[in-house]
Design a protein around this motif. Structure first.
Motif, short mmCIF file in Angstrom:
data_model
loop_
_atom_site.label_atom_id
_atom_site.label_comp_id
_atom_site.label_asym_id
_atom_site.label_seq_id
_atom_site.Cartn_x
_atom_site.Cartn_y
_atom_site.Cartn_z
N UNK A 242 -6.77 -10.81 34.31
CA UNK A 242 -6.29 -11.89 35.28
C UNK A 242 -5.15 -12.63 34.35
N UNK A 243 -4.42 -13.30 35.24
CA UNK A 243 -3.46 -14.27 34.48
C UNK A 243 -4.12 -15.27 34.07
N UNK A 244 -3.51 -15.72 32.81
CA UNK A 244 -3.98 -16.75 31.98
C UNK A 244 -4.53 -17.58 32.48
N UNK A 245 -3.91 -18.36 33.48
CA UNK A 245 -4.29 -19.63 34.10
C UNK A 245 -5.79 -19.34 34.94
N UNK A 246 -6.20 -17.84 35.29
CA UNK A 246 -7.45 -18.04 35.89
C UNK A 246 -8.34 -17.03 35.45
N UNK A 247 -8.10 -16.56 34.08
CA UNK A 247 -8.79 -15.46 33.58
C UNK A 247 -10.42 -16.06 33.02
N UNK A 248 -10.37 -17.41 32.78
CA UNK A 248 -11.75 -18.00 32.08
C UNK A 248 -12.53 -18.34 33.65
#
Length: 196
Positions: A126-132
């Motif tokens: 997933x994109x960095x801003x949503x991966x966590x």
């Protein structure tokens, strides 16, 4: 009595799994495998895809290891066959895929039961801003994912033999003249397109 969000989400995931699997019941090996859309969507491939996806999200993304290696994942990862999880090969039986999905469901159910909803995870693709993420988000995601593919299976199955409805014993379909209903909708579409 107040409901528990984790229990509710888990119930919806289990129900969606059952619906997806029910769409294969009573069909020949050919009918569960054959491509039924221009992009090759097929019933057994939907089950294989959902099994692959579910073990990834509730496995590696939550820091857990599914105890089996799915050989087609390498083909997906290295780009040699990006759709390798969307169909069963001639060497993979229906029983192989259904058994895999049962093992994945058992594994996922264990992870879901063991972890709290706020347990952290990471979705590396997933994109960095949503991966966590949290288990809660992944449960919501998988409920949506499995239901989406169960909807695909609904349409594929209806096209094969006319079988429609939510699940065995609960059709959620009114009794009516479906041929007449379809003809009426066709007429409405023609009338509406004539006004455009």
């Amino acid at each position: 009595m107040a409901s528990d969000p984790k229990t509710d989400l888990h119930r919806y995931l289990r129900t969606a799994r059952e619906v997806l699997l029910w769409k294969l019941e009573g069909l020949s090996d050919y009918d569960v495998r054959r491509p039924l859309t221009p992009t090759g969507t097929n019933l057994l491939g939907l089950v294989k895809h959902v099994a692959t996806t579910e073990q990834g999200y509730f496995g590696a993304c939550m820091g857990r290891t599914f105890p089996e290696t799915l050989p087609w994942e390498q083909q997906i990862d290295d780009g040699t066959d990006p759709n390798a999880d969307m169909f069963a090969t001639a060497d993979e039986s229906r029983e192989d895929i259904l058994s895999l999905y049962a093992r994945v469901a058992e594994f996922s159910d264990g992870v879901i039961s063991e972890l709290p909803l706020d347990a952290p995870g990471v979705v590396p693709w997933w994109p960095e801003e949503r991966r966590y993420v949290t288990l809660h988000l992944l449960l919501v995601h998988m409920v949506a994912e499995v239901n989406r593919h169960a909807g695909h299976a609904d349409i594929l199955r209806e096209g094969l033999d006319g079988a429609a409805g939510l699940r065995a014993g609960v059709t959620n379909m009114p009794e009516q003249d479906w041929v007449g209903y379809r003809e009426r909708l066709e007429q409405v579409a023609k009338e509406a397109s004539g006004r455009a």
